[in-house]
Design a protein around this motif. Sequence first.
Motif, mmCIF file in Angstrom:
data_model
loop_
_atom_site.group_PDB
_atom_site.id
_atom_site.type_symbol
_atom_site.label_atom_id
_atom_site.label_comp_id
_atom_site.label_asym_id
_atom_site.label_seq_id
_atom_site.Cartn_x
_atom_site.Cartn_y
_atom_site.Cartn_z
ATOM 1 N N VAL A 99 0.830 -1.207 0.000
ATOM 2 C CA VAL A 99 0.000 0.000 0.000
ATOM 3 C C VAL A 99 0.867 1.261 0.000
ATOM 4 O O VAL A 99 0.582 2.232 -0.694
ATOM 5 N N GLU A 100 1.964 1.237 0.769
ATOM 6 C CA GLU A 100 2.859 2.396 0.849
ATOM 7 C C GLU A 100 3.365 2.789 -0.538
ATOM 8 O O GLU A 100 3.375 3.971 -0.902
ATOM 9 N N LYS A 101 3.755 1.797 -1.285
ATOM 10 C CA LYS A 101 4.285 2.038 -2.628
ATOM 11 C C LYS A 101 3.203 2.611 -3.553
ATOM 12 O O LYS A 101 3.438 3.561 -4.305
ATOM 13 N N ALA A 102 2.035 2.027 -3.483
ATOM 14 C CA ALA A 102 0.928 2.525 -4.315
ATOM 15 C C ALA A 102 0.574 3.955 -3.911
ATOM 16 O O ALA A 102 0.385 4.836 -4.758
ATOM 17 N N TYR A 103 0.494 4.174 -2.605
ATOM 18 C CA TYR A 103 0.182 5.505 -2.074
ATOM 19 C C TYR A 103 1.169 6.542 -2.613
ATOM 20 O O TYR A 103 0.770 7.597 -3.116
ATOM 21 N N ASP A 104 2.449 6.242 -2.488
ATOM 22 C CA ASP A 104 3.471 7.202 -2.924
ATOM 23 C C ASP A 104 3.337 7.541 -4.402
ATOM 24 O O ASP A 104 3.438 8.699 -4.798
ATOM 25 N N PHE A 105 3.084 6.524 -5.213
ATOM 26 C CA PHE A 105 2.973 6.759 -6.648
ATOM 27 C C PHE A 105 1.768 7.644 -6.969
ATOM 28 O O PHE A 105 1.870 8.613 -7.727
ATOM 29 N N TYR A 106 0.623 7.327 -6.404
ATOM 30 C CA TYR A 106 -0.602 8.092 -6.719
ATOM 31 C C TYR A 106 -0.545 9.518 -6.152
ATOM 32 O O TYR A 106 -1.016 10.455 -6.780
ATOM 33 N N VAL A 107 0.029 9.654 -4.961
ATOM 34 C CA VAL A 107 0.061 10.990 -4.347
ATOM 35 C C VAL A 107 1.182 11.836 -4.937
ATOM 36 O O VAL A 107 0.965 12.973 -5.372
ATOM 37 N N LYS A 108 2.386 11.266 -5.004
ATOM 38 C CA LYS A 108 3.533 12.069 -5.407
ATOM 39 C C LYS A 108 3.680 12.190 -6.914
ATOM 40 O O LYS A 108 4.166 13.201 -7.424
ATOM 41 N N GLU A 109 3.301 11.156 -7.646
ATOM 42 C CA GLU A 109 3.495 11.196 -9.095
ATOM 43 C C GLU A 109 2.224 11.616 -9.844
ATOM 44 O O GLU A 109 2.277 12.356 -10.805
ATOM 45 N N LEU A 110 1.079 11.102 -9.401
ATOM 46 C CA LEU A 110 -0.163 11.373 -10.148
ATOM 47 C C LEU A 110 -0.981 12.518 -9.558
ATOM 48 O O LEU A 110 -1.944 12.970 -10.166
ATOM 49 N N GLY A 111 -0.603 12.967 -8.353
ATOM 50 C CA GLY A 111 -1.269 14.147 -7.816
ATOM 51 C C GLY A 111 -2.594 13.890 -7.115
ATOM 52 O O GLY A 111 -3.448 14.775 -7.036
ATOM 53 N N PHE A 112 -2.797 12.683 -6.621
ATOM 54 C CA PHE A 112 -3.984 12.415 -5.815
ATOM 55 C C PHE A 112 -3.779 13.001 -4.418
ATOM 56 O O PHE A 112 -2.653 13.142 -3.932
ATOM 57 N N ALA A 113 -4.900 13.308 -3.737
ATOM 58 C CA ALA A 113 -4.852 13.719 -2.338
ATOM 59 C C ALA A 113 -5.397 12.586 -1.479
ATOM 60 O O ALA A 113 -6.221 11.797 -1.935
ATOM 61 N N CYS A 114 -4.917 12.529 -0.260
ATOM 62 C CA CYS A 114 -5.363 11.483 0.660
ATOM 63 C C CYS A 114 -6.390 12.076 1.631
ATOM 64 O O CYS A 114 -6.140 13.106 2.258
ATOM 65 N N SER A 115 -7.536 11.414 1.768
ATOM 66 C CA SER A 115 -8.562 11.885 2.711
ATOM 67 C C SER A 115 -8.483 11.134 4.040
ATOM 68 O O SER A 115 -8.586 11.724 5.100
ATOM 69 N N GLU A 116 -8.282 9.819 3.967
ATOM 70 C CA GLU A 116 -8.216 9.016 5.184
ATOM 71 C C GLU A 116 -7.280 7.836 4.920
ATOM 72 O O GLU A 116 -7.041 7.459 3.774
ATOM 73 N N TYR A 117 -6.742 7.285 5.979
ATOM 74 C CA TYR A 117 -5.860 6.129 5.803
ATOM 75 C C TYR A 117 -5.870 5.289 7.069
ATOM 76 O O TYR A 117 -6.273 5.746 8.137
ATOM 77 N N THR A 118 -5.438 4.043 6.928
ATOM 78 C CA THR A 118 -5.425 3.095 8.031
ATOM 79 C C THR A 118 -3.989 2.639 8.252
ATOM 80 O O THR A 118 -3.277 2.357 7.284
ATOM 81 N N GLU A 119 -3.595 2.588 9.516
ATOM 82 C CA GLU A 119 -2.247 2.111 9.803
ATOM 83 C C GLU A 119 -2.284 0.944 10.789
ATOM 84 O O GLU A 119 -3.206 0.826 11.599
ATOM 85 N N THR A 120 -1.286 0.134 10.703
ATOM 86 C CA THR A 120 -1.089 -0.915 11.698
ATOM 87 C C THR A 120 -0.540 -0.263 12.968
ATOM 88 O O THR A 120 -0.223 0.932 12.984
ATOM 89 N N GLU A 121 -0.415 -1.078 14.005
ATOM 90 C CA GLU A 121 0.030 -0.489 15.270
ATOM 91 C C GLU A 121 1.447 0.078 15.202
ATOM 92 O O GLU A 121 1.787 0.979 15.958
ATOM 93 N N ASP A 122 2.232 -0.452 14.277
ATOM 94 C CA ASP A 122 3.588 0.102 14.124
ATOM 95 C C ASP A 122 3.652 1.123 12.981
ATOM 96 O O ASP A 122 4.691 1.294 12.343
ATOM 97 N N ASP A 123 2.513 1.782 12.754
ATOM 98 C CA ASP A 123 2.463 2.940 11.840
ATOM 99 C C ASP A 123 2.830 2.636 10.389
ATOM 100 O O ASP A 123 3.366 3.483 9.678
ATOM 101 N N LYS A 124 2.510 1.429 9.943
ATOM 102 C CA LYS A 124 2.646 1.113 8.522
ATOM 103 C C LYS A 124 1.302 1.336 7.845
ATOM 104 O O LYS A 124 0.259 0.963 8.403
ATOM 105 N N LYS A 125 1.332 1.886 6.642
ATOM 106 C CA LYS A 125 0.070 2.120 5.929
ATOM 107 C C LYS A 125 -0.545 0.801 5.510
ATOM 108 O O LYS A 125 -0.002 0.043 4.724
ATOM 109 N N TRP A 126 -1.764 0.560 6.030
ATOM 110 C CA TRP A 126 -2.469 -0.685 5.723
ATOM 111 C C TRP A 126 -3.514 -0.449 4.626
ATOM 112 O O TRP A 126 -3.862 -1.325 3.861
ATOM 113 N N ALA A 127 -3.976 0.768 4.553
ATOM 114 C CA ALA A 127 -4.968 1.125 3.521
ATOM 115 C C ALA A 127 -4.974 2.637 3.367
ATOM 116 O O ALA A 127 -4.610 3.363 4.291
#
Lengths: 327, 327, 327, 327
Positions: free
Chosen positions: A153-181
């Motif tokens: 998910v982290e990789k997909a997130y980075d590509f869509y936000v940083k390369e394609l210009g999407f904005a993030c509204s909400e996200y889910t993380e695991t307890e160790d702060d990894k992006k789960w969704a």
Amino acid sequence: MDFSIIRVARTVMNVTDLDRAREFYVDALGFIETESDDQHIYLRGLEEHCHHSLVLKKAEKTGVHAIGYKVQEEGQLESLEKLFQSKGLKTKWMENGSQRAIGKTLRVHDVSGIPLEFFTKMETVERMLQRYEMYKGARIQRIDHVNCQVPDVEKAYDFYVKELGFACSEYTETEDDKKWAAWLHRKQNVHDQAFMNGEGPRLHHIGFWLSDPLSIIHACDVLASLGYGSNIERGPGRHGLSNAFFLYLRDPDGNRIELYNGDYLTSDPDFKPIRWDINDPRRQTFWGHKAPDSWFEEATPFLDIETGEEVEIKNPTLKQRKPEFVI
Amino acid sequence: MDFSIIRVARTVMNVTDLDRAREFYVDALGFIETESDDQHIYLRGLEEHCHHSLVLKKAEKTGVHAIGYKVQEEGQLESLEKLFQSKGLKTKWMENGSQRAIGKTLRVHDVSGIPLEFFTKMETVERMLQRYEMYKGARIQRIDHVNCQVPDVEKAYDFYVKELGFACSEYTETEDDKKWAAWLHRKQNVHDQAFMNGEGPRLHHIGFWLSDPLSIIHACDVLASLGYGSNIERGPGRHGLSNAFFLYLRDPDGNRIELYNGDYLTSDPDFKPIRWDINDPRRQTFWGHKAPDSWFEEATPFLDIETGEEVEIKNPTLKQRKPEFVI
Amino acid sequence: MDFSIIRVARTVMNVTDLDRAREFYVDALGFIETESDDQHIYLRGLEEHCHHSLVLKKAEKTGVHAIGYKVQEEGQLESLEKLFQSKGLKTKWMENGSQRAIGKTLRVHDVSGIPLEFFTKMETVERMLQRYEMYKGARIQRIDHVNCQVPDVEKAYDFYVKELGFACSEYTETEDDKKWAAWLHRKQNVHDQAFMNGEGPRLHHIGFWLSDPLSIIHACDVLASLGYGSNIERGPGRHGLSNAFFLYLRDPDGNRIELYNGDYLTSDPDFKPIRWDINDPRRQTFWGHKAPDSWFEEATPFLDIETGEEVEIKNPTLKQRKPEFVI
Amino acid sequence: MDFSIIRVARTVMNVTDLDRAREFYVDALGFIETESDDQHIYLRGLEEHCHHSLVLKKAEKTGVHAIGYKVQEEGQLESLEKLFQSKGLKTKWMENGSQRAIGKTLRVHDVSGIPLEFFTKMETVERMLQRYEMYKGARIQRIDHVNCQVPDVEKAYDFYVKELGFACSEYTETEDDKKWAAWLHRKQNVHDQAFMNGEGPRLHHIGFWLSDPLSIIHACDVLASLGYGSNIERGPGRHGLSNAFFLYLRDPDGNRIELYNGDYLTSDPDFKPIRWDINDPRRQTFWGHKAPDSWFEEATPFLDIETGEEVEIKNPTLKQRKPEFVI
């Protein structure tokens, strides 16, 4: 990275029996059938002035050919081609006329292997928004979003936000702060594109917008009275994440559809993405309802833009496949 | 057998903490608190002109003291006494003034051991139906019905229909045509009193009428936002049996409450009771949703009208405790 | 006077064009057409197990042949005949078989000149309550009530309450405490029969029950999209009197139909009728909206049970024809 | 002209009595009161993460100080200043700190004389979207749009579309193809700013978004039960133009508020503005209902950004002040 991508605009998806699919999508759910031939049905919602937002394609097996994004200016298709090529990703042009109702189209695979397409023009047709006598079933208004399971998910997130210009509204993380969704948008509501951790890339669901919450209740009633009770997989309920009122369905081939109403405006760049802990019981369903195992495990494969073969499915990088409370 | 029993009118039920109960029933669900003292809270719905339809009584343990029926003429209370005595069932008079807000009352145990009471008069109070500024939570309108688990549904059915003059709107049978559950009414909708096969006698739930389906959705949202998400046990959904839109809740003591809207008029004696097969997946929830195990297994004990001790709970005569599809 | 009249059960009403009426009642409003011939259309609501609740009869002119009441026991038809004869009112028998789908019927004129009929049997048919795929337009559930303009409300009230055994739920008085309107019921909601002061006897409207308030909003949308916008005469709104959410329509012949949802249970004999002052702005429409002049002035004539001619229309005994705030 | 104006963000409006206004806006309509002092109340909707979207300012007389637009980048405020100055229009800076909760602000008069303000920053606060226990009255979600009467709609339209970069979703023309009204948007729904022909410039109404149509019905019920029945000016109804379900209210000072739900997504530049004829009876209210005279004639004056005096009101250039069918 200033691509003026407008919004997710369509999905091209296999079904194994067009008549059976028509009974589900048109007769039960209330999609408008713009047109069809012996290989395709082109569907749209009551609000849509575009030719279609869902193409059902007859095939032996399920699979998704492309998630289509509408782009503002045709010149940007080439810029997008360069971006994807610069990442070593496959690209392919489909000329104007090669696909029904849309113009020149760039097909690519994204960093997760998902087949995308970008186009600027789709034929317009009569909008049925005020043809209330045609409202039936779920009274589908328009495509709202797609949700994909991806291994990273982290990789997909980075590509869509940083390369394609999407904005993030909400996200889910695991307890160790990894992006789960993550829920990413171009148009001004919660998402056009969501990613969740899982075996992928696979299409988890396509979400369609409804006009009001009672349309979801009525859709359940109509589905049940037509014998589609077992196609209701999850809901109705309120999402904690997005605040939408929702219902998840499986079409006769097992493809997952979400009926969705009532998220919020995301026009303001100072809106801070909302973080949810994966183990918060109100995240998935605000009321605490648990999603069934099938909801986490089953999804539709994507197809290679060149070979048409299924895109290879990989195991997710994060071990946790479900919230703790459903395990 | 021509007792002019009007309708189920109240339940007298223990809770272990009055303040905690008030937060749930008044603040979250929107009951009107007519009055209270240090041992009782008297609650009514927005539509009710009677003093209360639910008495919460402070006690160490849960338990139901009585299900109360309103009767048209006081003279019939003696006739009812005779009927119950003729069956060898316990009866007891509670004189006018001995219970808050209601007149002379006959308490009895029915053939399943359920404590009932019959009275003709309850104090009237302001009806809040058009005090819309007081509507909150589930916007409870009025008591609708009670549902009891009993060991022998056929026996309970016969007594209520043949001796007390209830009519049957719908019923459930096993595959070998034994009555597994029955919905019986005096007032003109689907039920005042339902019986279902199970360890009993126990109070399965009290059902309260709401004004419209969206009140149930809003109730879920309010309950979740106040931290009562885990009190939502089942639903929202549409019952196949009764056609009502429903939600099942557990109060902080585990007593079960149903929010209920949208059944139908049962005024006509030529309406034939509707038979459902227990294994029909649309019976419980028209949409096919399964009830959780707790819904079949957990219920509140009744208390003896003389001793106050728990009424003995017996095993059901029919072996099947749940529909096949939930086992 | 203990006639076990169950409820208002049907209206037999002229229309001048059956096809035009079908488009309005079946296609737009969502009535079920049970059957029809070249002179009649028999309509029912989705909840109704009876053959019909509205008979449209082809004729040159509008007019109402009868308001039909269902009675529990056939023997009471003769008792009713005697009552009406004792008042010097016309009576007439229609033998079993002489009217489609109903048994032996007593037709009479009441004290206001309104043609009534009493019968005990009507053929039963499939109830469509859970055939949600057939729900359309206003999703008509069942007949609820009729409202008649009469020249002397007090006289009509006395006859229905004292002779026929109706109960009064709410009523309207002028400032000098004269009855201006009354809501009377046999079944357990606000009314089967209402009377209001005006030129009469005339049928003011037939009220049909809907399942929820949003069905009224959707009905407006469908009516407008089908070109029936000008048939919407009043509403949607909330009645102060009865608390129902309502819409008034005129059919293509000008007959008035009310869509009605959300009144309350009137099972208890200790419920005191609610008095409204005719000049209270919240009486008619709780929100203060004014009814148009047509709503007070226009209505459908009744037809003589023997001659078929229009029943003579008299001026009302009370001078005030409308609330002050609409004058 | 590429100003990244995000959306209409607030209105600063006089009221003559803060307590009386609070009862209406907070207690009845359900706005959240973010904070207040003896001169101001700052209000927001349940969805809003910004400090406020409505400022009520204590004053002797009604009047609107500014319609506020949120802009993406602070640098654009100077570009906007230049644009307005180049047209000979008044401009004025209000430094950071001079207004509660917002940063440096450019105030101007537009070509119709309307006082606007542009700012980039507003303090953020807790969003109450999922605090469902706080929902009451109309459950106001967020500011949606403002509608102004202006003497020359064509001129206003040209300035907002060609100079400020608004898009047009729908518009109304007279029979000789003159623009009588226009709906213009920056965010992706039907409008941020509407103009209609009339004596002006005046603020016709501020529109607030609701979550669903039943919230409007409930708002009417609550308003009526609190004695605000006469504050309901028009509706509820469905707009033909915009397709929204609406209600118009007058606050205790006569300022007009619209409750609004259910328009559509306007993200696509290929969506062609919808033309309506002013005399089409479905334009204003899809169901054909007529707006009252007050709705066309009464509105709130604007105040000069320098002097605080009322902006001069001029007669409209188009003679037709109402649709023919309401004249």
